[in-house]
Structures are given as C-alpha cells and as structure tokens.
Write a protein that holds these residues in place. Sequence first.
Motif, short mmCIF file in Angstrom:
data_model
loop_
_atom_site.label_atom_id
_atom_site.label_comp_id
_atom_site.label_asym_id
_atom_site.label_seq_id
_atom_site.Cartn_x
_atom_site.Cartn_y
_atom_site.Cartn_z
N THR A 18 0.84 -1.19 0.00
CA THR A 18 0.00 0.00 0.00
C THR A 18 0.89 1.25 0.00
O THR A 18 0.55 2.27 -0.58
CB THR A 18 -0.93 -0.02 1.23
OG1 THR A 18 -1.56 -1.29 1.29
CG2 THR A 18 -2.01 1.04 1.12
N PHE A 19 2.03 1.14 0.68
CA PHE A 19 3.01 2.24 0.72
C PHE A 19 2.33 3.54 1.17
O PHE A 19 2.42 4.56 0.49
CB PHE A 19 3.70 2.43 -0.63
CG PHE A 19 4.49 1.23 -1.10
CD1 PHE A 19 5.06 0.35 -0.20
CD2 PHE A 19 4.69 0.99 -2.45
CE1 PHE A 19 5.81 -0.76 -0.62
CE2 PHE A 19 5.42 -0.11 -2.89
CZ PHE A 19 5.98 -0.98 -1.98
N HIS A 23 8.30 3.68 3.40
CA HIS A 23 9.20 4.02 4.51
C HIS A 23 10.50 3.21 4.44
O HIS A 23 10.67 2.38 3.52
CB HIS A 23 8.49 3.84 5.86
CG HIS A 23 7.88 2.47 6.07
ND1 HIS A 23 8.65 1.34 6.24
CD2 HIS A 23 6.59 2.07 6.14
CE1 HIS A 23 7.84 0.29 6.42
NE2 HIS A 23 6.58 0.71 6.36
N HIS A 26 10.35 -0.61 4.00
CA HIS A 26 10.14 -1.07 2.62
C HIS A 26 11.44 -0.99 1.82
O HIS A 26 11.77 -1.89 1.05
CB HIS A 26 9.11 -0.20 1.91
CG HIS A 26 7.75 -0.21 2.51
ND1 HIS A 26 7.05 0.92 2.82
CD2 HIS A 26 6.94 -1.25 2.87
CE1 HIS A 26 5.87 0.60 3.32
NE2 HIS A 26 5.77 -0.70 3.38
N ARG A 53 -7.73 -4.33 2.78
CA ARG A 53 -7.79 -3.33 3.85
C ARG A 53 -8.74 -2.21 3.47
O ARG A 53 -9.21 -2.15 2.34
CB ARG A 53 -6.38 -2.79 4.13
CG ARG A 53 -5.65 -2.38 2.86
CD ARG A 53 -4.18 -2.28 3.07
NE ARG A 53 -3.85 -1.19 3.95
CZ ARG A 53 -2.71 -1.13 4.62
NH1 ARG A 53 -1.83 -2.09 4.54
NH2 ARG A 53 -2.45 -0.11 5.41
N GLY A 114 7.08 -9.49 3.22
CA GLY A 114 7.38 -9.62 4.64
C GLY A 114 6.67 -10.86 5.17
O GLY A 114 5.70 -11.33 4.57
N ASP A 116 4.68 -11.31 7.54
CA ASP A 116 3.26 -11.11 7.86
C ASP A 116 2.41 -11.23 6.60
O ASP A 116 1.36 -11.88 6.59
CB ASP A 116 3.04 -9.74 8.53
CG ASP A 116 3.57 -8.59 7.68
OD1 ASP A 116 4.63 -8.74 7.07
OD2 ASP A 116 2.91 -7.53 7.64
N ARG A 141 10.25 -10.48 9.50
CA ARG A 141 9.91 -9.11 9.91
C ARG A 141 9.88 -9.04 11.43
O ARG A 141 9.21 -9.85 12.06
CB ARG A 141 8.56 -8.72 9.32
CG ARG A 141 8.24 -7.26 9.53
CD ARG A 141 7.00 -6.85 8.76
NE ARG A 141 6.66 -5.48 9.11
CZ ARG A 141 5.66 -4.81 8.60
NH1 ARG A 141 4.90 -5.36 7.68
NH2 ARG A 141 5.41 -3.58 8.98
N LEU A 190 13.81 -3.92 11.44
CA LEU A 190 13.40 -2.51 11.49
C LEU A 190 11.92 -2.49 11.84
O LEU A 190 11.08 -2.82 11.00
CB LEU A 190 13.60 -1.85 10.11
CG LEU A 190 15.03 -1.57 9.69
CD1 LEU A 190 15.08 -1.16 8.23
CD2 LEU A 190 15.64 -0.50 10.57
N ILE A 192 9.48 -0.68 11.76
CA ILE A 192 8.83 0.51 11.20
C ILE A 192 7.62 0.03 10.41
O ILE A 192 7.70 -0.95 9.69
CB ILE A 192 9.78 1.23 10.21
CG1 ILE A 192 11.09 1.61 10.91
CG2 ILE A 192 9.11 2.46 9.62
CD1 ILE A 192 12.15 2.16 9.95
N SER A 193 6.51 0.71 10.58
CA SER A 193 5.34 0.40 9.76
C SER A 193 4.71 1.71 9.31
O SER A 193 4.90 2.77 9.93
CB SER A 193 4.32 -0.42 10.55
OG SER A 193 3.79 0.36 11.60
N ALA A 194 3.95 1.63 8.23
CA ALA A 194 3.25 2.82 7.74
C ALA A 194 2.24 3.30 8.78
O ALA A 194 2.05 4.50 8.96
CB ALA A 194 2.56 2.51 6.41
N SER A 195 1.61 2.34 9.48
CA SER A 195 0.63 2.77 10.51
C SER A 195 1.31 3.57 11.60
O SER A 195 0.75 4.54 12.11
CB SER A 195 -0.11 1.59 11.14
OG SER A 195 0.19 0.39 10.57
N ARG A 198 1.82 7.05 10.25
CA ARG A 198 0.55 7.81 10.20
C ARG A 198 0.14 8.25 11.61
O ARG A 198 -0.31 9.38 11.81
CB ARG A 198 -0.56 6.95 9.56
CG ARG A 198 -0.32 6.63 8.09
CD ARG A 198 -1.59 6.10 7.42
NE ARG A 198 -2.13 4.90 8.04
CZ ARG A 198 -1.77 3.64 7.76
NH1 ARG A 198 -0.83 3.42 6.86
NH2 ARG A 198 -2.33 2.62 8.38
#
Length: 227
Positions: A18-19, A23, A26, A53, A114, A116, A141, A190, A192-195, A198
Amino acid sequence: MATERHGALAPLGVLGGTFDPIHTGHLRLAEEAREALGLGGVRLIPAGRPPHRGEPGSTADDRLAMARLAATGNAAFAVDDGEVRAQHKSYTVLTLERLRAELGPQQPLVLILGADAFEGLPTWHRWTELFALAHIAVANRPGYAPHGRRWPATLSPELDLACRDRRTADSAALRATPGGHVIPFDMTPLAISASLIRDLVRNGHSPRYLLPESVLDYIAAHHLYRK
Ligand code: ATP
C-alpha cells in the motif's frame, strides 16, 4: 534497469504494498532482498485499490508520488504505476501476469514479501497460481512472530502444503527457473510500519528518519495523515 548479469537473466524483484506511506522498512526490504538474492533490480508497485484493507490514508497518486521520491537515486529501483492506473482491484496475481507478459516466459521474477504478508497468502485472489508465476522471497519481519515462533514454523497447513518441495535456501536456484521456489531471507530488523508513521503524524509527533526526507517533505506539503 538491468536484468542481465553474467550472461544469464538476473531475477527481477517485485515489491508491492500500500506504501501509505513508503518508509525505510520497505526500502531496506527491497535493498536487502536485492543484495541477498542477487536480483538485477526491484520494481516497487504501489497498490491502487488494495483488496485486503480499508481505504488508505492518502490517494493512490500521492502514494505513487511518494514511492517515486523514495526510489530516486537508486538505479536498481523502479516504480511501476500499473496497479495505480488499473481500474480493477490490486490483485498480485494480475500484476505478475502483466509482468510475465511484458518480460517474457524466461525472466525470473521474485515476489518479495514480509513474513506477515506471506502468512496471509491463502486469503489472496488466486493465490495458488502465484507460485507458478514467480519465486517468493520471505523476509523475517521483526515483532512478527505469531504463536511465538518464527517463519517457517508458523505456516498454516494449506500454505505449508503449497510450499512443500518449493523451499530453497540457495539464491542461485532463483536464476535457474522463472518461478516456483520459496526462499526465506533475514533482513535487518526494522520495527517501522506505515501505521506507526501515520499515527505519529496524526498525533503531532515527528516520524523523521523512519522514512526518506523527501517523502517526509511531501507529507508535510500535502498535509497528509493529519486526521
Ligand atoms: P501498514 O502499517 O499500513 O499496514 P506496512 O508498513 O505493513 O503498512 P505495506 O505497504 O502494507 O506496509 O507493506 C508492503 C510490504 O512490505 C509487505 O510485504 C510487508 O510485509 C513489508 N514490510 C513493511 N514494513 C516492513 C518492515 N519494517 N520490515 C520488513 N518488511 C516490511
């Protein structure tokens, strides 16, 4: 992007997402897959209409623009706008069929996931066909260890069955056939997630250094993720 290495077709990595936003997780996933698996390059493919989603927090055009900014300066990365431009939902099987038609039957393709995302594979549209279209590379991940165990111990029985006889630890196998193998690889953890990004922006905190500065500037300039 060169796919010829040492006279043979170097595998092409395919990283969809979804990007929202793209980040460093990715980008390291793509870069470490490229290096660990001997890929000729990686196509970053933002989903237009992600099937799994709710509506993303930014438009497909914004997510595409951020992916382009993030890929700038890395000659091995190319951003593919095929899913953003398509009218249909962003099903990976359709994207791989498009790439197969574009690049020919011999080009090894490596779908990068990943852990997940990989575990959720049996919920994907026409998922069993993915194995014939591409190799699948699974990155461990961090923070993702369902049932307290690491992949591949955690696979559901149907995914386990689909992967049987496909697993390899040898990246050289990816050059020998256009698809069909499943290969795990370790990447720098890492978390790190987009969520996370945000949430930080929404709450007025700084996500700086979790993503490229150019993407951060884009988020600020376009007032993304403020609510
Ligand atoms: P969100 O937090 O919105 O769910 P995300 O950060 O997981 O998003 P996606 O665009 O859904 O990002 O992920 C695209 C792909 O990148 C998936 O295969 C996912 O597993 C992988 N990925 C995302 N973040 C990381 C990370 N920090 N390390 C390794 N893989 C990652």
